[in-house]
Every structure is written in C-alpha cells, then in structure tokens.
Design an enzyme around this catalytic site. Structure first.
Site, PDB file in Angstrom:
ATOM      1  CG  HIS A  41      -1.935  -1.235   1.315  1.00 28.51           C
ATOM      2  ND1 HIS A  41      -1.416  -2.361   1.884  1.00 28.51           N
ATOM      3  CD2 HIS A  41      -3.084  -1.105   1.060  1.00 28.51           C
ATOM      4  CE1 HIS A  41      -2.487  -3.188   1.626  1.00 28.51           C
ATOM      5  NE2 HIS A  41      -3.483  -2.513   1.184  1.00 28.51           N
ATOM      6  CB  SER A 102       6.774   2.799   3.106  1.00 30.47           C
ATOM      7  OG  SER A 102       6.412   3.323   4.463  1.00 30.47           O
ATOM      8  CD  GLU A 120      -1.918   3.741  -3.573  1.00 34.20           C
ATOM      9  OE1 GLU A 120      -3.062   3.826  -3.737  1.00 34.20           O
ATOM     10  OE2 GLU A 120      -1.085   3.521  -2.823  1.00 34.20           O
ATOM     11  CG  ASP A 171       1.137   1.572   6.094  1.00 40.12           C
ATOM     12  OD1 ASP A 171       0.394   1.701   7.021  1.00 40.12           O
ATOM     13  OD2 ASP A 171       1.417   2.734   5.628  1.00 40.12           O
TER      14      ASP A 171
END
Length: 289
Positions: A41, A102, A120, A171
């Site tokens: 993510h 990240s 994503e 995440d």
C-alpha cells in the site's frame, strides 16, 4: 477506497512505522546478498507537510515536527533514531517541508543489487509515485491491489534473477478496521506458502487494545519462527474515538532487531506523546534457537 495519506503524513504513526522500516533495511544490508522489497500500500511517495491536506489536520506538528525539535537538542540520539532522521533528511533536498512515504525511503536505501516493487491501487496516487521513483531503475510501481499482487510477486524475482531474501511491508488504510485484519492474515498466510523465509512488517492502529486480541491470536498460528509487536502509544489506550497509538508487527524479524529499535522508543514517546504515553515490545511467538 477514499483514504488519502496526505492528511496524516508525518504523524506519530508514520514516525514509528518508518523508524522500524529503516532499521529493517539496515539489517538486510548487513549481508551482501540482494533483497527484494514489496510495499503493498505504497501511496504517492512524497507528501507536502505545508500543503492543504497536511495543514488541515496538523498531525505532523504533533509528530515528526515535534521529534525534530527534540532531536535537535539531543547530543547523541539512539542509533536507530539517528539513522531514521538522517534517512528522512536525505529525501528533503530542496523540499524542506516534505515527508517521505515508505517507497521513497526504501528506494534511497537500495543497493545496485536490490529491488523494490511498490503497489498502489488509486490511479492518481500511483501516477504521483511513478514520478517520485522515475529516477530509480531498481524500483517499479504496480498500479494494482497490493494483496493480490503478492501472489504474482512472491517468490521474488527480477527477470532471471531470483531473490533469497525479501521484506514485505503491509500498511493498509484500515478504512473498515475489523474487516482489514482477515485480509492481512489471509494474504500473509498465502505469501508464507510461496516464500516462507520472507520478513513481513505489518502496521496497525491502536484504538482500544482488546480489539487487537483476535488478530494477534490468529497471527500466532501462522507458520513463522518469530512474531514481534512493537508499539508506541502517544496517550493512554482509553479512547475509542481516535487513534491512541500504533504498532508494527514483524514476522520472521532479523536477528536481534528489537535491541536496535527499543532504545529509540522512549525518545519517540517523550517527543510526541501526551501524559500517559508508553511503548512496548511483545513477542507473540519467539524462536528460542
């Protein structure tokens, strides 16, 4: 999914997550063998702390900005904290009000032999991330669901190169918190069948702790040697209306990673916490070998 991380960038949860991430990457780089990172993510890669979204919530003021103020007066911060702050600073050249996501932290930590697959799902966020990572041929953006991508990305490979080591960062946004945990455990269980030696790092929010107990019980049944929960609470765990803290769950963590991270947790609580702030490390499963 309507979540936009720009509203929360640089908050206390980001700080904990990214400090642990930097420590994991540093541990992997102690060996010359290449490693592969999957960020399920990934977000957009870089966030403007002076922008409309971050300014609207002000979460960075109580997070990374407060930590910067404290760290500036520390003669010798714990090594893990110093390395995290240096990693963030290295992403800010020309953009002092920005905060890295990240995938940007991972990208700058990669060696020539290492690779990143950043997933994503939201098209505009994925497009922004592609722009942030455009300079890095070692990093690849996948505009797709991260959980589903694990089936294609594990075991890790890049062309003819196969990787014996991998870090998977999970995440998710937790828009429907109780519904997210089964997705996580299901995805990790499947991924472990494909790549049992992988290191998995799962970020989770802490509101009321009892809600985490079923998730932890399920995690303890997964076929991993070790499972470590690293938590930072910026206020007592007594409000169901807001996030009181967060944690990083590490499955198959690197040897003695807790000794690197634990000294940094007290300064984080002091810098970003309110009265009653706390931290803890808990082994859900520990390899005694």
């Amino acid at each position: 999914m309507n979540y936009r991380h720009g509203f929360h960038a640089g908050n206390h949860a980001d700080v904990l997550k990214h400090l642990v991430l930097v420590s994991l990457l540093d541990a992997l780089k102690k060996k010359d063998a290449p490693f592969f990172v999957v960020d399920t993510h990934a977000g957009r890669g870089r966030y403007d702390l002076a922008g409309l979204q971050a300014s609207r919530t002000g979460e960075a003021k109580a997070g990374i900005r407060k930590l910067w103020s404290l760290a500036a007066g520390m003669p010798s911060p714990p090594p893990a904290l110093a390395r995290y702050l240096a990693a963030v600073a290295a992403t800010q050249a020309g953009t002092p009000d920005s905060y890295p996501g990240s995938p940007l932290l991972v990208s700058q930590a990669l060696r020539p032999q290492d690779r990143l697959a950043a997933c994503e799902l939201l098209p505009d966020e994925a497009a922004a991330l592609k722009g942030v990572l455009a300079h890095d041929p070692r990093s690849h953006v996948h505009a797709r669901d991260g959980y589903a991508a694990l089936k294609a990305l594990l075991p890790p490979r890049d062309g003819a190169t196969r990787f014996a080591r991998a870090l998977v960062l999970i995440d998710p946004p937790y828009e429907a918190q109780d519904e997210e945990y089964p997705l996580i455990t299901g995805a990790v269980a499947d991924a472990l069948q494909r790549f049992p030696q992988g290191i998995f790092a799962v970020w989770y929010p802490i509101k009321q702790r009892p809600s985490l107990h079923p998730f932890f019980r399920k995690v303890a049944t997964l076929p991993v040697k070790s499972a470590l929960a690293i938590e930072l609470l910026v206020r007592p765990d007594d409000s169901p209306l807001r996030m009181n803290g967060s944690g990083m769950l590490l499955l198959n963590p690197p040897w003695q990673i807790e000794k690197d991270i634990e000294p940094a947790l007290k300064p984080l609580a002091q810098a970003m916490g309110e009265a009653g702030a706390s931290w803890r490390l808990t082994w859900l499963k520990q390899d005694k070998a």
